[in-house]
Scaffold this active site. Structure first.
Site, PDB file in Angstrom:
ATOM      1  N   PRO A 181       0.837  -1.207   0.000  1.00  0.00           N
ATOM      2  CA  PRO A 181       0.000   0.000   0.000  1.00  0.00           C
ATOM      3  C   PRO A 181       0.867   1.250   0.000  1.00  0.00           C
ATOM      4  O   PRO A 181       1.512   1.568   0.993  1.00  0.00           O
ATOM      5  CB  PRO A 181      -0.812  -0.134   1.296  1.00  0.00           C
ATOM      6  N   ASP A 206       5.892   2.147   2.054  1.00  0.00           N
ATOM      7  CA  ASP A 206       4.983   1.016   2.268  1.00  0.00           C
ATOM      8  C   ASP A 206       4.280   1.235   3.600  1.00  0.00           C
ATOM      9  O   ASP A 206       4.912   1.174   4.660  1.00  0.00           O
ATOM     10  CB  ASP A 206       5.793  -0.285   2.260  1.00  0.00           C
ATOM     11  N   HIS A 207       2.957   1.459   3.559  1.00  0.00           N
ATOM     12  CA  HIS A 207       2.220   1.796   4.781  1.00  0.00           C
ATOM     13  C   HIS A 207       2.077   0.604   5.726  1.00  0.00           C
ATOM     14  O   HIS A 207       1.648   0.769   6.880  1.00  0.00           O
ATOM     15  CB  HIS A 207       0.836   2.352   4.421  1.00  0.00           C
ATOM     16  N   ARG A 208       2.420  -0.589   5.283  1.00  0.00           N
ATOM     17  CA  ARG A 208       2.445  -1.733   6.206  1.00  0.00           C
ATOM     18  C   ARG A 208       3.612  -1.615   7.174  1.00  0.00           C
ATOM     19  O   ARG A 208       3.540  -2.085   8.314  1.00  0.00           O
ATOM     20  CB  ARG A 208       2.577  -3.053   5.429  1.00  0.00           C
TER      21      ARG A 208
END
Length: 490
Positions: A284, A460-462
């Site tokens: 994401p 990467d929003h993770r």
């Protein structure tokens, strides 16, 4: 004895490769480890050394063919009885990718297994056992992808009894004429623009006589050769000449040809597309922007360029930004990590392998500077310059593009202010550098002309929260705004 050589696994685990060009022809006598061909994988162009000393018996593929790993590529007439390739040499493929970083674009000798009882070439009777290519003994694939003969194999055209041999126009075809000598065995030396000119004219550089220093083929050499064999582009009509009217049929044919051009999706372009799609639909993405006054940095760069002790070191905005990134990553390690889906873990790296995106004629490549965080600014600038030079020459090795931890893309060199870069697969962040603009800016309570740049960070929003991404970008911006702040960071 006729011995076949199959396309080896080049250390990438890929099922196929494109044959870019042959550097030998049928009937040529070759020595052990002489470069015989160039093949393009999904990541790089690789030179194939000869596994035998002998005579080229048959070329089983033509330039432009897609050849499956394990398929017969070439046959040799090798003197002696025990010239079969070693059956266990495929185990050396594991070490090939790592070692190829030391010998870019060429299968490394250190990773090659010894050949089995090969008869020595003349003058080599006393030599030790010679190294062997990785991938020997690879089993043929039962049902592989069919080859596509995009070009005509030069070896299949005979020039005997004809004034010239007409071939389909192609980048690496060999154009034979009565006054053309046999191509030299060593790979011709030239610059990228000269290679492009030769490609456009359909000329094999191996047949061009060099006049430059140290055997370098110049543009004038290619043009002179093209004029001699009649391979030059069509001459432009004289200015005073009245153009002949085109018939409706000719116009229709021209329209059909010029409106569409179909280019096979393969090589670096195919790999890049697959990687970007995988990254875009797996991680994401979030992108955040920061516009910063970097006048102090540009003044620092100007002073470094004027320093005589630093002559020969090209220290630019990219190198300074790379140093700022390394310092900021130490303060925000979440940006220097990887999401390990298989093991359900987040891997944080204690080193920085900094990827530098480079646009080449074959597409986008992202080689990385190993342990960039341990380098000084000057060392980092030299490393980046070396990567760029290798990439422009099309010699970036697959190993140089593996195991990156963070990347930088400098879109500013194209006059672009900002963008939303896509993550290099497996990495947590990528920073885009915009163009440096001289524009009015608030400075010490007044309006002044300042050097301004926009930074764009995708992450990467993770792995990275918005607060962590913003803090990282603020750290990079603070260093570029005031380079002396780097003295306060560790």
């Amino acid at each position: 004895m006729i011995t076949e050589f199959r396309l080896p696994d080049l250390g990438e685990g890929l099922p196929e490769a494109e044959l870019v060009q042959w550097l030998v022809a049928e009937g040529d006598t070759v020595t052990l480890n002489q470069t015989i061909a160039e093949v393009e994988t999904a990541k790089a162009v690789v030179e194939l050394p000869s596994p035998y000393a002998g005579v080229i018996s048959k070329l089983h593929a033509a330039a432009g063919d897609i050849v499956a790993v394990g398929s017969v590529l070439i046959a040799f007439d090798v003197p002696g009885e025990d010239a079969a390739p070693a059956a266990d040499a495929g185990s050396a493929a594991v070490a090939a990718a790592a070692a190829s970083a030391e010998t870019p674009a060429q299968v490394p000798a250190a990773a090659q297994a010894p050949a089995a009882a090969q008869a020595p070439a003349p003058g080599q009777e006393h030599a030790q056992a010679q190294p062997n290519l990785v991938g020997y003994g690879a089993a043929p694939q039962a049902a592989g992808r069919p080859t596509r003969r995009a070009r005509v194999a030069a070896a299949s055209v005979s020039s005997a009894g004809a004034d010239t041999a007409v071939l389909e126009a192609a980048p690496h075809d060999v154009l034979h004429a009565p006054d053309v000598v046999e191509a030299p065995l060593e790979r011709p030396r030239s610059t990228p623009p000269v290679r492009k000119l030769a490609k456009d004219l359909g000329i094999d550089l191996g047949l061009v006589e060099p006049t430059g220093s140290d055997g370098l083929i110049t543009r004038a050499d290619v043009e002179a050769y093209a004029e001699r064999i009649g391979a030059a582009a069509p001459a432009v009509a004289e200015v005073d000449a009245e153009p002949a009217p085109a018939s409706p049929a000719a116009l229709a044919e021209r329209s059909a040809v010029e409106r569409e051009r179909r280019i096979p999706i393969r090589g670096v372009r195919k790999h890049t597309a697959e990687a970007m799609v995988r990254s875009a639909f797996t991680a994401p993405h979030v992108t955040t922007f920061l516009t910063v006054d970097i006048t102090a940095t540009t003044e620092l760069i100007a002073s470094l360029k004027a320093d005589r002790s630093l002559q020969g070191h090209r220290i630019g905005i990219l190198a300074v930004a790379a140093k700022a990134v390394c310092l900021a990553l130490a303060r925000t390690p979440e940006l220097n990590s990887r999401w390990d889906e298989e093991h359900g873990e987040i891997v944080e790296f204690g080193y920085v392998n900094l990827g530098i995106a480079a646009a080449t004629q074959r597409g986008l490549v992202v080689p990385n500077v190993r342990d960039a965080d341990a380098l000084t600014l000057v060392e980092l600038a030299d490393a980046i310059g070396g990567l760029a030079e290798t990439a422009r020459a099309g010699k970036t090795s697959p190993a140089d593009m593996m195991n990156g931890t963070f990347s930088i893309t400098n879109v500013g060199v194209f006059g672009v202010d900002a963008g939303t870069p896509i993550l290099n697969p497996g990495e947590a962040g990528i920073l885009a550098l915009g163009a440096v603009r001289r524009q009015p800016w608030e400075h010490r309570g007044e309006i002044a002309l300042r050097d301004v740049m926009t930074l764009a960070l995708s992450f990467d929003h993770r792995l990275v929260d918005g607060e962590q991404g913003a803090r990282f970008l603020a750290d990079v911006g603070a260093i570029l705004r005031e380079p002396g702040r780097a003295m306060l960071m560790r």
